[in-house]
Design a protein around this motif. Structure first.
Motif, short mmCIF file in Angstrom:
data_model
loop_
_atom_site.label_atom_id
_atom_site.label_comp_id
_atom_site.label_asym_id
_atom_site.label_seq_id
_atom_site.Cartn_x
_atom_site.Cartn_y
_atom_site.Cartn_z
N PRO A 87 0.84 -1.13 -0.41
CA PRO A 87 -0.05 0.20 -0.11
C PRO A 87 0.82 1.21 -0.23
N LEU A 88 0.44 2.30 -0.81
CA LEU A 88 1.03 3.36 -0.58
C LEU A 88 1.55 3.91 0.48
N SER A 89 0.28 4.14 1.61
CA SER A 89 0.67 4.27 2.87
C SER A 89 2.00 3.66 3.65
N GLU A 90 1.80 2.96 3.38
CA GLU A 90 3.24 1.77 4.31
C GLU A 90 4.11 2.38 3.14
N GLN A 91 4.56 2.54 2.09
CA GLN A 91 6.45 3.34 1.78
C GLN A 91 6.11 4.53 2.19
N VAL A 92 4.86 5.67 2.87
CA VAL A 92 5.59 6.44 2.39
C VAL A 92 6.14 6.73 4.11
N ALA A 93 5.17 5.55 5.13
CA ALA A 93 5.68 5.56 6.22
C ALA A 93 7.25 4.96 6.55
N VAL A 94 7.83 4.58 5.46
CA VAL A 94 8.98 3.50 5.63
C VAL A 94 9.45 5.26 5.27
N PRO A 113 6.48 -0.72 -12.50
CA PRO A 113 6.92 -2.48 -11.69
C PRO A 113 7.99 -1.63 -11.16
N VAL A 114 8.74 -1.03 -12.17
CA VAL A 114 10.15 -0.93 -12.12
C VAL A 114 10.64 0.57 -11.39
N ASP A 115 9.71 1.08 -11.00
CA ASP A 115 9.97 2.34 -11.08
C ASP A 115 10.07 2.41 -8.95
N THR A 116 10.60 3.44 -8.94
CA THR A 116 11.24 3.28 -6.86
C THR A 116 9.89 4.28 -7.26
N THR A 117 9.12 4.33 -5.72
CA THR A 117 8.18 5.25 -4.89
C THR A 117 9.09 6.54 -5.20
N GLN A 118 8.82 7.72 -4.85
CA GLN A 118 9.77 8.63 -3.89
C GLN A 118 8.70 10.34 -3.81
N VAL A 119 9.57 10.11 -2.66
CA VAL A 119 9.01 10.38 -1.03
C VAL A 119 9.36 12.14 -0.98
N ARG A 132 14.48 16.83 -0.13
CA ARG A 132 15.13 15.33 0.12
C ARG A 132 13.88 14.78 0.00
N THR A 133 14.61 13.58 -0.97
CA THR A 133 13.61 12.82 -1.37
C THR A 133 14.29 11.21 -1.04
N VAL A 134 13.19 10.33 -0.79
CA VAL A 134 13.95 8.56 -0.57
C VAL A 134 12.60 7.68 -1.25
N PHE A 135 13.48 6.95 -1.65
CA PHE A 135 13.10 6.49 -3.01
C PHE A 135 12.77 5.09 -1.97
N VAL A 136 11.73 4.60 -2.60
CA VAL A 136 11.50 3.30 -1.78
C VAL A 136 10.66 2.60 -2.81
N ASP A 137 11.24 0.78 -2.52
CA ASP A 137 10.97 -0.02 -3.61
C ASP A 137 9.38 -0.04 -3.99
N ARG A 144 15.49 2.95 -1.06
CA ARG A 144 16.47 2.22 -1.86
C ARG A 144 17.69 3.44 -2.06
N GLY A 145 17.69 4.56 -1.65
CA GLY A 145 18.10 6.06 -1.54
C GLY A 145 17.96 6.85 -0.72
N ASP A 146 18.15 8.14 -0.85
CA ASP A 146 17.58 9.13 -0.10
C ASP A 146 18.62 10.71 -0.48
N LEU A 147 18.51 11.40 -1.30
CA LEU A 147 19.03 12.47 -1.99
C LEU A 147 18.14 13.63 -2.30
N VAL A 148 18.87 15.32 -2.28
CA VAL A 148 17.97 15.94 -2.59
C VAL A 148 18.26 16.12 -3.73
N THR A 149 16.81 17.08 -4.30
CA THR A 149 16.16 16.32 -6.08
C THR A 149 16.08 17.97 -5.99
#
Length: 461
Positions: A87-94, A113-119, A132-137, A144-149
């Motif tokens: 669920p998208l809410s779980e990805q955001v919580a991560v 299906p091969v793209d990460t979710t960007q929070v 700041r963006t967190v990349f979640v599988d 998968r990463g935590d970067l400045v965008t």
């Protein structure tokens, strides 16, 4: 030789003063304007060309930055495909556990299906437009990463660095003046060069060489033919780059924005105001499903309510062709869509603005767009090289290697007042709309006057 009386206007008096001959021998408008255009084209070519070279090279690097970004940040952007999706809410919580206490700014679910979710999280300690963006599988919840965008295009660090190199040379607002100067003069150089080249080929009655450069003989004439023919081929594309580039500029950009506001050419946005604050929040998963039910497929960005009395917004962010920019506002209390704006409903000028910016960035048609921009860059660089080459070939051949001679001074004094007056009015308007163009044009005039005084002193005239 007898004259056919049927060809003589019997009502016309004789012309003892030769008025008809004087009219036929009077110089044409272009003949008096050409020296002025030539000198302006020369000054712009000599002094503005270095700025155009920098803008062209950094722009070429930016055009292909999406491919570089995909290669460098493959881990952050892509994951192995899988059928399961959290669920998208779980990805955001991560992501929130990675950046606890920070304000959630937006969420971009993986479009495939091969793209990460960007929070995305707000970054008040960073310059404007950075987050700041967190990349979640989306399948496993792995970070998968935590970067400045940067920006609405979510540019990752490499592309953001290249973007700011092209925009301002990493010198802040002062550095942005270089790109504004280049964009302000590019259209002047292109139109002036086109007028000079077309006028030359018409005068020489060699129209076949208008678009086909000469291969021989060697020397300045051949260089000029390449400079003119390539310039004519690339002219429309360079005018487009000049116009769209000015929309990002500091001073001219403000005038463009003001005009768009006055003419209601701005990009529309859904209203997020609600009649009453909802008692509860249905959650981001239901909001996402509501948007999908309205046809907002592909890449989207979900923005949470700004306050208790606001709605979620979901907007498509695909900027390739066909453009997908639909938007909906979703009531957080009921999960129902309360307002919708379709791309088809955008004003024409808002669409043209969107397409123009995306084409300038090389996004609109993907690789063909990028290749066309690359061709324009190489064409511009070649014309600049040929321009300097012609200047060098005009240098005196005796007394050492000196610079080439500029076109003759004083051309403006030979322009009749009836022609010069509207030119001055038009120049004043352009200087107001494009302040850097006006300031640099004034500088050119000062340089021209100084060079003239220096020449007079050296000759003792």
């Amino acid at each position: 030789m007898a004259t056919d009386p049927g060809l003589v206007d019997q009502s016309s008096p004789p012309d003892p003063g030769g008025e008809a001959d004087r009219r036929s021998s009077a110089p044409s408008t272009w003949s008096v304007l050409r020296p002025l255009v030539l000198r302006l084209h020369f000054y712009a070519g000599v002094f503005i060309a270095p700025f155009l070279v920098i803008a062209a090279l950094t722009g070429l690097l930016y055009v292909f930055s999406p491919q570089l970004e995909q290669a460098v940040y493959a881990r952050e952007l892509h994951v192995p495909a899988a059928a399961q999706r959290l669920p998208l809410s779980e990805q955001v919580a991560v992501a929130q556990r990675v950046r606890p206490g920070e304000e959630l700014q937006a969420v971009r679910p993986g479009a495939t299906p091969v793209d990460t979710t960007q929070v995305l999280f707000a970054a008040p300690d960073l310059p404007e437009s950075y987050q700041r963006t967190v990349f979640v599988d989306p399948h496993t919840g792995e970070v998968r990463g935590d970067l400045v965008t940067y920006g609405s295009g979510q540019a990752l660090p490499l592309r953001a660095w290249i973007d700011n190199l092209h925009r301002s040379l990493h010198l802040g607002d002062a550095g942005r003046l270089y790109s504004e100067l280049a964009a302000s003069w590019l259209w002047v150089v292109v139109l002036g060069g086109a007028a000079l080249w077309i006028g030359r080929t018409r005068r020489n009655r060699r129209a076949r060489l208008l678009l086909a450069p000469e291969l021989r003989p060697a020397g300045r004439r051949r260089v000029l033919s390449w400079h003119g023919a390539v310039g004519l081929w690339a002219g429309l594309g360079l005018l487009f780059l000049s116009a769209t580039g000015l929309t990002w500029s500091v001073h001219a950009g403000e005038n463009v924005t003001a005009v768009r506001e006055q003419l209601s050419w701005e990009t529309p946005a859904v209203s997020t105001e609600l009649p009453a604050a909802p008692a509860a929040d249905v959650g981001i998963d239901r909001v996402h499903r509501a948007a999908l039910a309205q046809g907002l497929d592909g890449p989207v960005q979900i923005t949470p309510p700004a306050d208790a009395g606001s709605a979620y917004t979901v907007a498509q962010i695909q900027r390739t062709w066909p453009t997908k920019q639909d938007q909906v506002a979703v009531d957080p209390g009921t999960g129902s869509v309360v307002e919708t704006i379709r791309w088809a409903d955008y004003p024409l000028m808002a669409k043209l603005s969107r397409w123009g910016i995306d084409a300038h960035m090389g996004l609109l048609f993907g690789l063909p767009n990028q290749l066309l921009l690359a061709a324009l860059v190489f064409g511009l660089l070649s014309m600049i090289f040929w321009g300097y080459r012609m200047w060098w070939l005009r240098r005196p051949t005796r007394g050492g290697a000196r610079l080439g001679r500029p076109p003759e001074r004083g051309a403006w004094r030979r322009v009749p007042g009836r022609i010069m007056a509207p030119i001055i009015v038009a120049a004043a308007f352009v200087a107001w709309a494009l302040p850097l163009l006006g300031a640099s044009l004034l500088l050119f005039l000062v340089v021209d006057v100084v060079l003239g005084l220096r020449a007079r002193r050296s000759t003792g005239v």
